[in-house]
Design a protein around this motif. Structure first.
Motif, PDB file in Angstrom:
ATOM      1  N   THR B 412       0.829  -1.221   0.000  1.00 47.93           N
ATOM      2  CA  THR B 412       0.000   0.000   0.000  1.00 47.93           C
ATOM      3  C   THR B 412       0.860   1.267   0.000  1.00 47.93           C
ATOM      4  N   ARG B 413       2.125   1.099  -0.376  1.00 48.31           N
ATOM      5  CA  ARG B 413       3.002   2.281  -0.375  1.00 48.31           C
ATOM      6  C   ARG B 413       2.728   3.138  -1.619  1.00 48.31           C
ATOM      7  N   ASN B 414       2.693   4.406  -1.468  1.00 48.48           N
ATOM      8  CA  ASN B 414       2.688   5.328  -2.623  1.00 48.48           C
ATOM      9  C   ASN B 414       3.113   6.715  -2.164  1.00 48.48           C
ATOM     10  N   TRP B 415       3.476   7.535  -3.120  1.00 45.42           N
ATOM     11  CA  TRP B 415       3.972   8.886  -2.814  1.00 45.42           C
ATOM     12  C   TRP B 415       2.742   9.756  -2.552  1.00 45.42           C
ATOM     13  N   GLN B 416       2.382   9.872  -1.289  1.00 47.68           N
ATOM     14  CA  GLN B 416       1.086  10.484  -0.976  1.00 47.68           C
ATOM     15  C   GLN B 416       1.110  12.000  -0.831  1.00 47.68           C
ATOM     16  N   SER B 417       2.288  12.581  -0.773  1.00 44.91           N
ATOM     17  CA  SER B 417       2.293  14.052  -0.678  1.00 44.91           C
ATOM     18  C   SER B 417       2.180  14.691  -2.064  1.00 44.91           C
ATOM     19  N   LEU B 418       2.025  13.851  -3.078  1.00 45.46           N
ATOM     20  CA  LEU B 418       1.757  14.405  -4.412  1.00 45.46           C
ATOM     21  C   LEU B 418       0.399  15.089  -4.380  1.00 45.46           C
ATOM     22  N   PRO B 419       0.193  16.064  -5.243  1.00 52.85           N
ATOM     23  CA  PRO B 419      -1.128  16.712  -5.237  1.00 52.85           C
ATOM     24  C   PRO B 419      -2.191  15.841  -5.894  1.00 52.85           C
ATOM     25  N   HIS B 420      -3.432  16.182  -5.624  1.00 52.16           N
ATOM     26  CA  HIS B 420      -4.562  15.519  -6.289  1.00 52.16           C
ATOM     27  C   HIS B 420      -4.529  15.902  -7.770  1.00 52.16           C
ATOM     28  N   SER B 421      -4.351  17.216  -8.024  1.00 51.18           N
ATOM     29  CA  SER B 421      -4.261  17.721  -9.407  1.00 51.18           C
ATOM     30  C   SER B 421      -3.324  18.919  -9.447  1.00 51.18           C
ATOM     31  N   ILE B 422      -2.775  19.145 -10.629  1.00 47.20           N
ATOM     32  CA  ILE B 422      -1.919  20.322 -10.825  1.00 47.20           C
ATOM     33  C   ILE B 422      -2.580  21.201 -11.892  1.00 47.20           C
ATOM     34  N   TYR B 423      -2.625  22.498 -11.628  1.00 51.01           N
ATOM     35  CA  TYR B 423      -3.201  23.472 -12.559  1.00 51.01           C
ATOM     36  C   TYR B 423      -2.106  24.433 -12.974  1.00 51.01           C
ATOM     37  N   TYR B 424      -2.272  25.080 -14.106  1.00 53.95           N
ATOM     38  CA  TYR B 424      -1.266  26.073 -14.507  1.00 53.95           C
ATOM     39  C   TYR B 424      -1.836  27.139 -15.426  1.00 53.95           C
ATOM     40  N   SER B 425      -1.108  28.229 -15.508  1.00 50.14           N
ATOM     41  CA  SER B 425      -1.447  29.283 -16.457  1.00 50.14           C
ATOM     42  C   SER B 425      -0.231  30.195 -16.629  1.00 50.14           C
ATOM     43  N   ARG B 426      -0.197  30.858 -17.771  1.00 49.85           N
ATOM     44  CA  ARG B 426       0.933  31.731 -18.046  1.00 49.85           C
ATOM     45  C   ARG B 426       0.438  33.177 -18.032  1.00 49.85           C
ATOM     46  N   ILE B 427       1.092  34.013 -17.237  1.00 43.75           N
ATOM     47  CA  ILE B 427       0.636  35.391 -17.081  1.00 43.75           C
ATOM     48  C   ILE B 427       1.677  36.336 -17.668  1.00 43.75           C
ATOM     49  N   PRO B 428       1.274  37.205 -18.594  1.00 48.10           N
ATOM     50  CA  PRO B 428       2.245  38.189 -19.104  1.00 48.10           C
ATOM     51  C   PRO B 428       2.586  39.208 -18.014  1.00 48.10           C
ATOM     52  N   LEU B 429       3.825  39.631 -17.994  1.00 48.13           N
ATOM     53  CA  LEU B 429       4.262  40.578 -16.957  1.00 48.13           C
ATOM     54  C   LEU B 429       4.669  41.905 -17.568  1.00 48.13           C
ATOM     55  N   LYS B 430       4.552  42.947 -16.771  1.00 44.05           N
ATOM     56  CA  LYS B 430       5.135  44.223 -17.192  1.00 44.05           C
ATOM     57  C   LYS B 430       6.489  44.355 -16.509  1.00 44.05           C
ATOM     58  N   LYS B 431       7.331  45.172 -17.048  1.00 43.47           N
ATOM     59  CA  LYS B 431       8.664  45.315 -16.467  1.00 43.47           C
ATOM     60  C   LYS B 431       8.549  45.844 -15.035  1.00 43.47           C
ATOM     61  N   GLY B 432       9.343  45.296 -14.145  1.00 37.49           N
ATOM     62  CA  GLY B 432       9.293  45.726 -12.747  1.00 37.49           C
ATOM     63  C   GLY B 432       8.315  44.901 -11.941  1.00 37.49           C
ATOM     64  N   ASP B 433       7.777  45.518 -10.874  1.00 35.54           N
ATOM     65  CA  ASP B 433       6.909  44.773  -9.956  1.00 35.54           C
ATOM     66  C   ASP B 433       5.537  44.465 -10.544  1.00 35.54           C
ATOM     67  N   ASN B 434       5.077  43.249 -10.292  1.00 39.68           N
ATOM     68  CA  ASN B 434       3.737  42.824 -10.714  1.00 39.68           C
ATOM     69  C   ASN B 434       3.070  42.160  -9.522  1.00 39.68           C
ATOM     70  N   LYS B 435       1.870  42.616  -9.206  1.00 45.38           N
ATOM     71  CA  LYS B 435       1.150  41.985  -8.087  1.00 45.38           C
ATOM     72  C   LYS B 435       0.255  40.878  -8.648  1.00 45.38           C
ATOM     73  N   ILE B 436       0.592  39.646  -8.269  1.00 47.39           N
ATOM     74  CA  ILE B 436      -0.171  38.487  -8.759  1.00 47.39           C
ATOM     75  C   ILE B 436      -1.071  37.998  -7.631  1.00 47.39           C
TER      76      ILE B 436
END
Lengths: 198, 470
Positions: B412-436
């Motif tokens: 019954t061993r498995n890597w259980q700290s893996l997430p249930h699901s992974i999501y992603y997205s790419r956000i364009p940035l402006k030069k300098g500070d960006n509040k995400i």
């Protein structure tokens, strides 16, 4: 007394061996030119065959003699541009391009100038010398050798597979373009086809 | 039953050995304090629990220990330390691991939980994801590129193991997307394009364009079209525009570059133990199969391992085989979706890119017959050994039977700290500070997490994990 029957124990051990099979890792050095195909993917033999074909074609065709004749015995200067990989695999073109470059330099039939990231690094070093090197050893700006030709290319692949059979066809094209006139002076081509059965 | 002094010599050590082999605890319960700390976000405590847990000190659990330590360090933001553990895990997987005969024999004679843990296929590939993100966070781009190349090797190995079977988990689209991101971050657009295209092709092969619980991400489509366009591969742009049913618009130049945000949601399923009962029956003359009480599953008897008459012997003496087999239990999600905003001028929804939960369930299902065949072989071997022992000593045979029964246990061993699901997205940035601002949404709860990302013209990565269970 508790005594495990020998055939039973052997049976258990043999079954385990049959199920998994096992051999300790063995490493043997082989000749770099020996053809060893394992997976059917692009490998060292493909790179070597491409290099051999391209070198023979590039140094053996008319463009080279025409250039030396027209320029009083001078060798052409070549810069290597991008070899676009459009295949399905991550193929490192540098392995066969380097073989070509080495032959250009060692045979002294073609002169080579550095391009890409390496050229930028060289310019960075030259810029640094302007501040930090002694004036007598400092290398000057604006004395780089301009290339006559640019070598560019592409790697394409076609995969046809059905169940456990696969045919992989690679086509590597390299072309040399006159930087002044954009005229294509040489096209080298290597085709490799493999039949893979799993 | 009278037991002589001579027999007591055997009873005693065996009685002591039984709890060792036959603990009813599953892996999840054995290391419960660790997983509790992880799911509640107490990562420092989780790391201490990991060091304390005796379970991880056994040599056979070394891979699990390194994967869990690597993940905990990743969650703590200790990227260098995380990669030390993941590299150790990677070298366990690719290196020589001692006698496999001994290991397999142990698995057959006792139970598979006694074998060296080799990791599930998706777990092996996810090591590369964490290593890649670690290297990107540390700005070690060349090391990240090495990792990207290792992703190819991992995929090739998976492909070979599954014999290129499209109906099985023989490719991993997520790892190829990660590979593309790494190459793109390192400025190698050509290799990034190949990775994105290989990933997209996996989705396109499936009629519904889904792969193990994930719809082809629009982000992947955009990345593929953009890299093809950057390389001047117009033919490829046109082909994939047609495939995706969308028209490519060259994005406006943004001097700040962009940031790729990974959100890890929930926890991977845990493995529990299920018991299956089989009988050995003859289907047609000489064709022996193990079958379940409902006669829905048929697993052929492996005559390569046993002579034919052993089947008759097994049938004469045996009514049913009990096989302990692992089964997954889902860890319900606390958050189900997430939005991301940049300075209130850009907003998008994160897309699911990896569904570890579904991957786990489906890959276990795919290998059910193979694993069950192995488990039944294990039992049959034990039974035959028992008969041989009985010939000489009835009590010892009885003892062996008892131990076999008690030792039957699922891995019954498995890597259980893996997430249930992974999501992603790419956000364009402006030069300098960006509040995400990342907004996590659950059934009745919403949480906002803020980051500051400095736009530097390059592609950066950012990750956030919400591992709570509902």
């Amino acid at each position: 007394m508790f005594k495990m029957n020998a055939p039973a124990l052997i049976g258990i051990l043999m079954s385990a061996a049959v199920i998994q099979g096992c051999a300790p890792r063995q490493v043997t050095r082989v000749d770099e030119k020996q053809q060893i195909d394992i997976s059917g993917r692009w490998n060292n033999t493909d790179s070597r065959l491409t290099a051999e074909e391209m070198i023979a074609s590039a140094l053996g065709e008319n463009w080279l003699s025409e250039f030396t004749q027209q320029h009083g015995g001078k060798q052409p200067v070549v810069i290597v541009g991008m070899v676009a990989n459009k295949s399905h695999e991550h193929i490192d073109a540098e392995t066969f391009i380097k073989d070509m470059e080495r032959t250009f330099v060692t045979t002294r039939k073609v002169r080579l100038v550095q391009g890409g990231a390496k050229r930028e690094e060289l310019r960075g070093e030259r810029a640094d010398q302007q501040k930090n090197a002694s004036v007598s050893t400092m290398k000057k700006w604006g004395l780089e050798v301009g290339a006559d030709y640019m070598l560019q290319g592409s790697i394409n692949a076609i995969v046809d597979s059905h169940k456990r059979q696969m045919v992989v066809y690679y086509q590597v094209d390299l072309e040399l373009t006159d930087l002044q006139s954009n005229e294509v002076k040489w096209i080298g081509n290597k085709k490799i086809a493999k039949y893979v059965k799993n | 039953m009278f037991i002589s002094v001579r027999q007591w010599k055997w009873w005693l050590p065996l009685a002591l050995a039984i709890p060792f082999f036959c603990s009813c605890r599953t892996y999840n319960s054995a290391v419960a304090p660790y997983y509790q700390a992880v799911s509640q976000g107490r990562f420092d405590e989780a790391s201490t629990q990991l060091d304390k847990a005796r379970f991880f000190r056994y040599g056979r659990n070394k891979l699990l220990f390194n994967m869990e330590k690597g993940k905990t360090a990743f969650l703590q933001g200790r990227y260098h330390e995380s990669n030390l553990y993941f590299n150790a895990a990677d070298s366990i997987l690719s290196g020589y691991r001692g006698s496999r005969i001994l290991d397999q024999t142990l698995g057959l004679v006792v139970n598979p939980a006694m074998q060296i843990y080799q990791g599930e296929d998706f777990e092996r590939l996810l090591i590369h994801y964490y290593k890649s993100v670690n290297y990107l966070q540390l700005h070690q781009l060349e090391d990240a590129e090495v990792e990207a190349r290792r992703i190819s090797l991992g995929n090739y190995a998976l492909n070979d193991r599954k014999k290129n079977n499209d109906k099985k988990y023989s490719n991993d689209a997520f790892s190829l997307i990660v590979q593309g991101i790494v190459y793109e971050s390192a400025g190698d657009v050509n290799n990034a394009f190949i990775s994105y295209r290989n990933a997209a092709d996996i989705f396109l092969k499936s009629p519904d364009r889904r792969y193990y619980g994930v719809d082809m991400p629009a982000q992947l489509q955009a990345d593929l079209l953009r890299t093809a366009d950057q390389l001047g591969f117009q033919q490829e742009v046109q082909y994939y525009e047609q495939q995706f049913g969308r028209v490519y618009h060259r994005p406006a130049d943004n001097d700040g570059g962009s940031v790729l945000v990974f959100w890890e949601n929930g926890l991977a399923p845990v493995k529990a133990e299920s018991n299956f009962f089989f009988t050995l029956t003859e289907r047609g003359p000489g064709n022996f199969v193990f079958t379940d009480p409902n006669s829905r599953i048929f697993i052929p008897f492996d005559f390569n391992l046993f002579p034919r008459d052993s089947c008759d012997r097994l049938r004469r003496h045996l009514e049913a085989f009990r096989v302990a087999f692992p089964s997954y239990v889902e860890q319900p999600l606390y958050y189900t979706a997430a939005d991301i905003q940049r300075d209130s001028t850009f907003s998008t929804t994160l897309e699911k890119v990896e569904d570890v939960n579904q991957l786990a369930f489906r890959t276990l299902q795919e290998r059910f017959l193979k694993e069950m065949g192995l488990a039944l072989t294990r039992l049959a071997i034990k039974k035959l050994a028992e008969y041989e022992i009985r010939k000489n000593d009835e009590v010892a045979g009885e003892l062996f039977n008892l131990i076999s029964l008690l030792a039957e246990k699922a891995d019954t061993r498995n890597w259980q700290s893996l997430p249930h699901s992974i999501y992603y997205s790419r956000i364009p940035l402006k030069k300098g500070d960006n509040k995400i601002t990342l907004t996590l949404k659950g059934k009745d709860n919403t949480q906002k997490v803020e980051f500051n990302v400095v736009g530097n013209g390059r592609l950066q990565t950012l990750h956030y994990a919400s591992l709570q269970k509902s």
